[in-house]
Write an enzyme that holds these catalytic residues in place. Sequence first.
Site, mmCIF file in Angstrom:
data_model
loop_
_atom_site.group_PDB
_atom_site.id
_atom_site.type_symbol
_atom_site.label_atom_id
_atom_site.label_comp_id
_atom_site.label_asym_id
_atom_site.label_seq_id
_atom_site.Cartn_x
_atom_site.Cartn_y
_atom_site.Cartn_z
ATOM 1 N N LYS A 262 -0.832 -1.711 -7.234
ATOM 2 C CA LYS A 262 -0.226 -2.147 -8.495
ATOM 3 C C LYS A 262 -1.175 -3.094 -9.234
ATOM 4 C CE LYS A 262 3.774 -4.607 -10.253
ATOM 5 N NZ LYS A 262 5.071 -5.214 -9.991
ATOM 6 N N GLU B 163 -7.199 -6.077 0.903
ATOM 7 C CA GLU B 163 -7.269 -4.971 1.862
ATOM 8 C C GLU B 163 -7.623 -3.664 1.152
ATOM 9 O OE1 GLU B 163 -4.898 -7.187 1.630
ATOM 10 O OE2 GLU B 163 -4.105 -7.772 3.592
ATOM 11 N N GLY C 24 6.452 -3.652 -6.110
ATOM 12 C CA GLY C 24 5.673 -2.891 -5.118
ATOM 13 C C GLY C 24 6.557 -2.161 -4.121
ATOM 14 N N ARG C 25 7.557 -2.855 -3.571
ATOM 15 C CA ARG C 25 8.389 -2.242 -2.511
ATOM 16 C C ARG C 25 9.456 -1.316 -3.078
ATOM 17 N NH1 ARG C 25 8.723 -7.563 -3.034
ATOM 18 N NH2 ARG C 25 10.689 -8.600 -3.530
ATOM 19 N N GLU D 274 10.954 -8.606 2.434
ATOM 20 C CA GLU D 274 10.202 -9.205 1.332
ATOM 21 C C GLU D 274 11.172 -9.544 0.190
ATOM 22 O OE1 GLU D 274 5.693 -8.276 0.545
ATOM 23 O OE2 GLU D 274 6.833 -7.101 -0.888
ATOM 24 N N HIS E 177 15.867 4.399 25.296
ATOM 25 C CA HIS E 177 15.167 4.190 26.564
ATOM 26 C C HIS E 177 14.234 2.994 26.501
ATOM 27 C CE1 HIS E 177 16.707 7.925 28.317
ATOM 28 N NE2 HIS E 177 16.750 8.303 27.038
ATOM 29 N N LYS F 69 -2.661 -15.455 1.893
ATOM 30 C CA LYS F 69 -3.772 -14.754 1.229
ATOM 31 C C LYS F 69 -4.820 -15.763 0.761
ATOM 32 C CE LYS F 69 -1.075 -10.977 -0.837
ATOM 33 N NZ LYS F 69 -0.651 -10.369 -2.090
#
Length: 537
Positions: free
Chosen positions: A207, A213, A268-269, A354, A385, A505
């Site tokens: 965005k 990253e 973003g999410r 978030e 399990h 960050k």
Amino acid sequence: MKNGLTSLEAWKALDKHYQDVKRITIKELFRQDTIRGNSLNLSAEGIYFDYSKHRITGKTLGLLFKLARERGLETKRNAMFSGEKINITEHRSVLHIALRAPKGSTIMVDGVNVVDQVHEVLEKMTDFAGKIRSGEWSGFTGKPIRNIVNIGIGGSDLGPVMAYEALKHYSKRELTFRFVSNIDGSDFAEAVHDLNPEETLFIVASKTFTTLETMTNAHTARSWTLNKLSDEAAIGRHFVALSTNEKEVAKFGIDTKNMFGFWDWVGGRYSMTSAIGLSTMIAIGPEHYYEMLAGFHKMDEHFRTAPLEKNIPVIMALLNVWYNNFFNAQTQAVLPYENYLKRFPAYLQQMTMESTGKYITLDGQKVDYQTGPVYWGEPGTNGQHSFYQLIHQGTKLIPCDFIGFKESLHNLPPHQDYLMANMIAQGEALAFGKTAEDVRNEGVDEKLIPHKVFEGNRPSSTFFLDKLSPVNLGKLVAMYEHSVFVQGVIWNVNPFDQMGVELGKVLAQNIISEIQQEPKPARHDSSTNALIHFYLK
Ligand code: F6P
């Protein structure tokens, strides 16, 4: 008291009511009302939602709906749908719902109909996806594109990777899809180790187009491509960008003709139905992609128009509030009984945590109540399990969401029957448990009886759909999105900013510059200094 929530009439009544309900078991509730399972459920938009196995009575629900109304939920819902700037900390509208609004509809932001803009981008995506899928778009040396690598992180990765995995059955199998997110070079190295740059397209999804990253991985991808193709002109055939930041896209060297835009009103999410969905569209094809959008839209409409009492995301959210704030539940498990949904819990973690992991209210005050729970999960039956032991017999209360489908995408009897039997049995076991008497009647040694007793009374919801399809995936995702919105309204936090990720960050940038420069300054606390020193030694 400070933020108003705990002083609301409904809240105080719920607090009092909790004292009664905490003593009643789910078993007792079913004994008192033998058709409870037929009444505490909802069918909407092809989703059967069973919420009968909860520690609630009619009064609980009534008070929770009252709480929602006292919190102004209906007004706030309308404010979101009409494009008001409800993300007040960033002065933005919140309009992921516009990303799936049908062509021809109108949602105005600052005098512009954003639905027209959305469809312009969708058409551009459709054209591009068609060219990749048909082989018309070739790489720099003329070979068709066979590999698509999405580089992004957070919302620019989790939505695409979750959707790709979820809808793999519908995908074009001749194409290979990889997703690179981590700054760890291993992620990139493994993603491309068997790929030929001549046949590889990188989709740089960000965005902001400034995320460390993503930009680091994108630069590495650029070098990897040029290493083989040795000509800057190749970048135009092998890189496209999904972003709101045209300037940074151009600066990186991607022709803005190959950029698919979106807008600041897409968080973003909440962005998997924006241009960020390009890899999904290439994988499943435009037709299936539009079906997915239609599924989102159906759930948007259900949330917008259904009365609170018949509204799936509203009920889900209020149940979360009930357990989080009154039973002190710390977490919420999401347990899809559909292997293709293996990344769905991870996707929901960002969407939920978030959004509601905040201790400051919209009025800038510190809350005096708990906010967002931890979301986690794995597909069934694998989870059974590993961690279900703790859900059944541990000391923590963990409300569970089971998600199942009537039909499998593969005709492999008896798998689906076994899978669904397991899902249904888990809800039953959690709710009703097994008494000492039952265990004794099985002839179990007296000493072992306490170990084999299941207290039960552990709540769960079950969501049943016909099959995992693009339209149903859309409905499921939108259902959780709107549930998060409702939780934000109740807790009065902003589910659309994420300021809590900033500090780490900034500190990482400081440490990057420190470890890359000489001499090394030691200006942190003694622990941080020692760690930097250890790394550099
Ligand atoms: O660090 C958090 C975050 O801002 C997320 O909200 C977002 O989804 C992710 O980073 C990626 O951001 P971008 O798409 O701008 O690269």
